[in-house]
Design a protein around this motif. Structure first.
Motif, PDB file in Angstrom:
ATOM      1  N   ILE A   1       0.759  -1.325   0.019  1.00 34.28           N
ATOM      2  CA  ILE A   1       0.075   0.013  -0.041  1.00 34.28           C
ATOM      3  C   ILE A   1       1.014   1.277  -0.022  1.00 34.28           C
ATOM      4  O   ILE A   1       0.611   2.299  -0.622  1.00 34.28           O
ATOM      5  CB  ILE A   1      -0.984  -0.085   1.205  1.00 34.28           C
ATOM      6  CG1 ILE A   1      -1.771  -1.178   1.013  1.00 34.28           C
ATOM      7  CG2 ILE A   1      -1.783   1.251   1.332  1.00 34.28           C
ATOM      8  CD1 ILE A   1      -2.902  -1.313   2.269  1.00 34.28           C
ATOM      9  N   ALA A   2       1.859   1.281   0.852  1.00 32.71           N
ATOM     10  CA  ALA A   2       2.911   2.590   0.987  1.00 32.71           C
ATOM     11  C   ALA A   2       3.543   2.683  -0.656  1.00 32.71           C
ATOM     12  O   ALA A   2       3.703   3.702  -1.003  1.00 32.71           O
ATOM     13  CB  ALA A   2       3.849   2.063   1.982  1.00 32.71           C
ATOM     14  N   GLY A   3       4.001   1.730  -1.226  1.00 30.23           N
ATOM     15  CA  GLY A   3       4.763   1.813  -2.554  1.00 30.23           C
ATOM     16  C   GLY A   3       3.678   2.146  -3.392  1.00 30.23           C
ATOM     17  O   GLY A   3       3.973   2.942  -4.382  1.00 30.23           O
ATOM     18  N   ILE A   4       2.354   1.772  -3.387  1.00 30.82           N
ATOM     19  CA  ILE A   4       1.518   2.096  -4.366  1.00 30.82           C
ATOM     20  C   ILE A   4       1.080   3.670  -4.226  1.00 30.82           C
ATOM     21  O   ILE A   4       1.156   4.541  -5.239  1.00 30.82           O
ATOM     22  CB  ILE A   4       0.520   1.353  -4.331  1.00 30.82           C
ATOM     23  CG1 ILE A   4       0.574  -0.013  -4.868  1.00 30.82           C
ATOM     24  CG2 ILE A   4      -0.694   1.630  -5.351  1.00 30.82           C
ATOM     25  CD1 ILE A   4      -0.397  -1.150  -4.284  1.00 30.82           C
ATOM     26  N   ARG A   5       0.984   4.024  -3.018  1.00 33.33           N
ATOM     27  CA  ARG A   5       0.616   5.569  -2.604  1.00 33.33           C
ATOM     28  C   ARG A   5       1.878   6.352  -3.099  1.00 33.33           C
ATOM     29  O   ARG A   5       1.472   7.530  -3.552  1.00 33.33           O
ATOM     30  CB  ARG A   5       0.450   5.787  -1.320  1.00 33.33           C
ATOM     31  CG  ARG A   5      -0.929   4.986  -0.715  1.00 33.33           C
ATOM     32  CD  ARG A   5      -1.113   5.234   0.614  1.00 33.33           C
ATOM     33  NE  ARG A   5      -2.474   4.888   1.323  1.00 33.33           N
ATOM     34  CZ  ARG A   5      -3.004   4.818   2.448  1.00 33.33           C
ATOM     35  NH1 ARG A   5      -2.027   4.578   3.395  1.00 33.33           N
ATOM     36  NH2 ARG A   5      -4.211   4.750   2.648  1.00 33.33           N
ATOM     37  N   GLN A   6       3.346   5.830  -3.072  1.00 35.87           N
ATOM     38  CA  GLN A   6       4.227   6.553  -3.554  1.00 35.87           C
ATOM     39  C   GLN A   6       4.185   6.840  -4.706  1.00 35.87           C
ATOM     40  O   GLN A   6       4.432   7.875  -5.331  1.00 35.87           O
ATOM     41  CB  GLN A   6       5.549   6.222  -2.888  1.00 35.87           C
ATOM     42  CG  GLN A   6       6.685   6.866  -3.318  1.00 35.87           C
ATOM     43  CD  GLN A   6       7.937   6.429  -2.738  1.00 35.87           C
ATOM     44  OE1 GLN A   6       8.071   5.043  -1.964  1.00 35.87           O
ATOM     45  NE2 GLN A   6       9.054   6.856  -3.184  1.00 35.87           N
ATOM     46  N   ALA A   7       3.844   5.706  -5.446  1.00 36.29           N
ATOM     47  CA  ALA A   7       3.863   5.988  -6.937  1.00 36.29           C
ATOM     48  C   ALA A   7       2.695   6.881  -7.586  1.00 36.29           C
ATOM     49  O   ALA A   7       2.880   7.650  -8.439  1.00 36.29           O
ATOM     50  CB  ALA A   7       3.605   4.769  -7.818  1.00 36.29           C
ATOM     51  N   VAL A   8       1.400   6.969  -6.726  1.00 37.72           N
ATOM     52  CA  VAL A   8       0.468   7.669  -7.321  1.00 37.72           C
ATOM     53  C   VAL A   8       0.756   8.915  -6.861  1.00 37.72           C
ATOM     54  O   VAL A   8       0.303   9.721  -7.679  1.00 37.72           O
ATOM     55  CB  VAL A   8      -0.832   6.897  -6.404  1.00 37.72           C
ATOM     56  CG1 VAL A   8      -2.037   7.902  -6.569  1.00 37.72           C
ATOM     57  CG2 VAL A   8      -1.225   5.551  -7.154  1.00 37.72           C
ATOM     58  N   SER A   9       1.248   9.307  -5.686  1.00 32.91           N
ATOM     59  CA  SER A   9       1.688  10.616  -5.513  1.00 32.91           C
ATOM     60  C   SER A   9       2.600  11.450  -6.584  1.00 32.91           C
ATOM     61  O   SER A   9       2.457  12.742  -6.705  1.00 32.91           O
ATOM     62  CB  SER A   9       2.147  10.718  -4.102  1.00 32.91           C
ATOM     63  OG  SER A   9       3.370  10.203  -3.997  1.00 32.91           O
ATOM     64  N   GLN A  10       3.351  10.643  -7.114  1.00 29.72           N
ATOM     65  CA  GLN A  10       4.282  11.015  -7.985  1.00 29.72           C
ATOM     66  C   GLN A  10       3.754  10.969  -9.537  1.00 29.72           C
ATOM     67  O   GLN A  10       4.537  11.266 -10.443  1.00 29.72           O
ATOM     68  CB  GLN A  10       5.485  10.362  -8.056  1.00 29.72           C
ATOM     69  CG  GLN A  10       6.284  10.338  -6.677  1.00 29.72           C
ATOM     70  CD  GLN A  10       7.435   9.397  -6.487  1.00 29.72           C
ATOM     71  OE1 GLN A  10       7.481   8.539  -7.482  1.00 29.72           O
ATOM     72  NE2 GLN A  10       8.158   9.646  -5.574  1.00 29.72           N
ATOM     73  N   GLY A  11       2.286  10.679  -9.676  1.00 29.95           N
ATOM     74  CA  GLY A  11       1.835  10.603 -10.875  1.00 29.95           C
ATOM     75  C   GLY A  11       2.497   9.509 -11.676  1.00 29.95           C
ATOM     76  O   GLY A  11       2.343   9.591 -13.097  1.00 29.95           O
ATOM     77  N   GLN A  12       2.915   8.423 -11.065  1.00 27.06           N
ATOM     78  CA  GLN A  12       3.411   7.153 -11.937  1.00 27.06           C
ATOM     79  C   GLN A  12       2.732   6.140 -12.172  1.00 27.06           C
ATOM     80  O   GLN A  12       1.784   5.840 -11.277  1.00 27.06           O
ATOM     81  CB  GLN A  12       4.830   6.750 -10.904  1.00 27.06           C
ATOM     82  CG  GLN A  12       5.555   5.839 -11.776  1.00 27.06           C
ATOM     83  CD  GLN A  12       6.879   5.575 -10.989  1.00 27.06           C
ATOM     84  OE1 GLN A  12       6.544   5.368  -9.624  1.00 27.06           O
ATOM     85  NE2 GLN A  12       7.915   5.127 -11.140  1.00 27.06           N
ATOM     86  N   PRO A  13       2.645   5.881 -13.465  1.00 23.61           N
ATOM     87  CA  PRO A  13       1.830   4.401 -13.944  1.00 23.61           C
ATOM     88  C   PRO A  13       2.138   3.231 -13.029  1.00 23.61           C
ATOM     89  O   PRO A  13       3.451   3.200 -12.648  1.00 23.61           O
ATOM     90  CB  PRO A  13       1.933   4.287 -15.271  1.00 23.61           C
ATOM     91  CG  PRO A  13       2.582   5.573 -15.687  1.00 23.61           C
ATOM     92  CD  PRO A  13       3.281   6.116 -14.653  1.00 23.61           C
ATOM     93  N   VAL A  14       1.228   2.490 -12.887  1.00 29.46           N
ATOM     94  CA  VAL A  14       1.384   1.240 -11.892  1.00 29.46           C
ATOM     95  C   VAL A  14       0.639   0.023 -12.635  1.00 29.46           C
ATOM     96  O   VAL A  14      -0.468   0.046 -12.931  1.00 29.46           O
ATOM     97  CB  VAL A  14       1.006   1.424 -10.513  1.00 29.46           C
ATOM     98  CG1 VAL A  14       1.085   0.063  -9.629  1.00 29.46           C
ATOM     99  CG2 VAL A  14       1.277   2.499  -9.831  1.00 29.46           C
ATOM    100  N   ARG A  15       1.397  -1.116 -12.655  1.00 33.06           N
ATOM    101  CA  ARG A  15       0.781  -2.504 -13.008  1.00 33.06           C
ATOM    102  C   ARG A  15       1.363  -3.352 -12.052  1.00 33.06           C
ATOM    103  O   ARG A  15       2.283  -3.511 -11.832  1.00 33.06           O
ATOM    104  CB  ARG A  15       1.093  -2.583 -14.707  1.00 33.06           C
ATOM    105  CG  ARG A  15       0.595  -1.497 -15.518  1.00 33.06           C
ATOM    106  CD  ARG A  15      -1.194  -1.619 -15.583  1.00 33.06           C
ATOM    107  NE  ARG A  15      -1.552  -3.095 -15.886  1.00 33.06           N
ATOM    108  CZ  ARG A  15      -3.073  -3.328 -15.935  1.00 33.06           C
ATOM    109  NH1 ARG A  15      -3.762  -2.232 -15.318  1.00 33.06           N
ATOM    110  NH2 ARG A  15      -3.330  -4.506 -16.161  1.00 33.06           N
ATOM    111  N   VAL A  16       0.731  -4.422 -12.128  1.00 32.68           N
ATOM    112  CA  VAL A  16       1.049  -5.683 -11.250  1.00 32.68           C
ATOM    113  C   VAL A  16       1.348  -6.723 -12.296  1.00 32.68           C
ATOM    114  O   VAL A  16       0.923  -7.090 -13.096  1.00 32.68           O
ATOM    115  CB  VAL A  16      -0.248  -5.989 -10.233  1.00 32.68           C
ATOM    116  CG1 VAL A  16       0.347  -7.307  -9.497  1.00 32.68           C
ATOM    117  CG2 VAL A  16      -0.641  -4.753  -9.698  1.00 32.68           C
ATOM    118  N   ALA A  17       2.629  -7.408 -12.020  1.00 33.11           N
ATOM    119  CA  ALA A  17       3.156  -8.328 -12.747  1.00 33.11           C
ATOM    120  C   ALA A  17       2.537  -9.732 -12.428  1.00 33.11           C
ATOM    121  O   ALA A  17       2.292 -10.383 -13.496  1.00 33.11           O
ATOM    122  CB  ALA A  17       4.574  -8.758 -12.274  1.00 33.11           C
ATOM    123  N   GLY A  18       1.639 -10.090 -11.583  1.00 32.97           N
ATOM    124  CA  GLY A  18       1.187 -11.543 -11.293  1.00 32.97           C
ATOM    125  C   GLY A  18       2.037 -12.376 -11.509  1.00 32.97           C
ATOM    126  O   GLY A  18       3.305 -12.174 -11.323  1.00 32.97           O
TER     127      GLY A  18
END
Length: 406
Positions: A30-47
């Motif tokens: 959650i902390a890592g996703i929030r950091q990326a979101v706060s920086q406007g960084q796209p996020v995808r999950v590898a699965g």
């Protein structure tokens, strides 16, 4: 975080990212996703990489949730469990069995992450059983504003969007599953001429919990899926009956005749991809026509393609972009051999099944555009609305999905 080269199971999707993050806990994720979101960084999950489409590709943060594994909590009274999103399907079998519970149904491969399998609509076979996604009763998602959102039956609209979401609502860190009492399966796999499968079609659908088959257009077809020796125009038929959880286990050889715990019987042992697969779902009422269309196409137009034709069944569900949304379905799948120019064949399959309003398995090769997607899914517009609410800055889209859902 470090630069990482990612390749999928089938070897047809590869890319390099500067940021790959493997959190050790839900809180770290959650902390890592929030950091990326706060920086406007796209996020995808590898699965686990079992999709053949560019579902994972990102130029931003690639999130690896494989360390988030295991059963978090079990509610025996309601026969439900909360599980970590990175758990492989295989990892859930034993702990659920110990609690007297089982997944209601699953597919031929069990190494996918549960969140990835749910997100793409992965399923097994059986007219009375839906996909894994249809058994999702809750999801914990981190949305595009960095908020932790718990959705369940109280937010049914969002649950229907989340049951098959392709990761477009945000990374899922926890999945709630509806389960059933633990059961075993008696396996009875046989080889039959195609004419006999057609003759017994209705009987086999009614008599077995799980009936599916692979039709072999050539004597070499079975090799692609490691199914042993099967003559041309014959079928490898997979038949499973449910039996009591009590009693002796009889593990008498892989893919032959066994009686064992359900989670041990479902996997067929195919762990190495020797193919790139396309799988489309049609209305179950059109199943025979779909098979006839495919046989004619493969015999007359592509006699050198050796791919088996796999046929399975699923119960309708209510997921907004689920392949089984609103209709009992039959899945039709074929593959192209790795290293061959199989696209003309798969494109012809797409056109052959298109008149039957065929919908794709989202993790497998398909040729849909935005217009076709909007026409195939009655709830497409509602899914788009919820996607925008959950991801107003489009951080969870990638180029592949932007063409379909932006």
């Amino acid at each position: 975080m470090s630069q990482f080269k990612w390749t999928n199971w089938g070897g047809n999707q590869t890319f390099t990212v500067d940021n790959c993050f493997r959190p050790g806990s839900e809180e770290e994720a959650i902390a890592g996703i929030r950091q990326a979101v706060s920086q406007g960084q796209p996020v995808r999950v590898a699965g686990s990489g079992h999709s053949f489409t560019p579902i994972v590709r990102t130029g931003g943060l690639l999130l690896d949730l494989s360390a988030l594994s295991g059963v978090i909590a079990i509610d025996k009274g309601h026969q439900q469990a909360q599980v970590a999103a990175g758990s492989s399907i295989a990892a859930l079998g034993e702990p659920l069995w110990s609690a007297g519970l089982s997944l209601e149904n699953q597919g031929d491969i069990d190494v996918q992450s549960i969140a990835g399998a749910v997100a793409t609509g992965t399923k097994g076979s059986g007219t009375a059983f839906g996909s894994l996604s249809s058994k999702v009763v809750s999801l914990r998602i981190v949305n595009g504003l960095g908020e932790v959102v718990d959705i369940d039956g109280e937010t049914a609209d969002y649950l229907r969007a989340g049951q098959v979401s392709l990761g477009l609502l945000g990374p899922v860190v926890r999945v709630g599953l509806q389960l059933v009492p633990a059961y075993r399966l008696k396996e009875e796999n046989i080889i039959l001429p195609m004419s006999e499968v057609l003759r017994q079609w209705d009987y086999l659908l009614g008599a077995y919990r799980h009936f599916s088959f692979w039709w072999m257009p050539s004597a070499h077809s079975a090799q692609m899926y490691q199914l042993g020796e099967v003559p041309a125009d014959h079928c490898f038929v997979k038949l499973l009956r449910e039996v009591s959880a009590d009693g002796p286990d009889l593990p008498q050889g892989a893919m032959n005749r066994r009686t064992d715990r359900a989670y041990r019987i479902y996997p067929d042992g195919t762990t190495d991809a020797q193919f790139h697969e396309l799988e489309y779902m049609v209305d179950a009422a059109d199943a025979r026509e779909a098979v006839e269309r495919m046989q004619y196409l493969m015999r007359s137009g592509f006699p050198h393609e050796i791919s088996p034709l796999q046929v399975r069944w699923q119960k309708a569900d209510t997921g907004y972009i689920s392949p089984q949304s609103g209709r009992d379905s039959t899945s039709i799948s074929v593959s192209g051999a790795i290293g061959s120019n199989y696209f003309p064949f798969l494109q012809a399959v797409d056109q052959t099944l298109r008149p039957l309003s065929a919908r794709p398995h989202w993790g497998k090769l398909h040729f849909l555009d935005r217009r076709r997607v909007s026409e195939l899914y009655p709830d497409y517009s509602r899914f788009i609305q919820i996607r925008r609410q959950m991801d107003p800055l489009d951080l969870f889209l990638n180029p592949h999905f932007a063409e379909l859902f932006a």
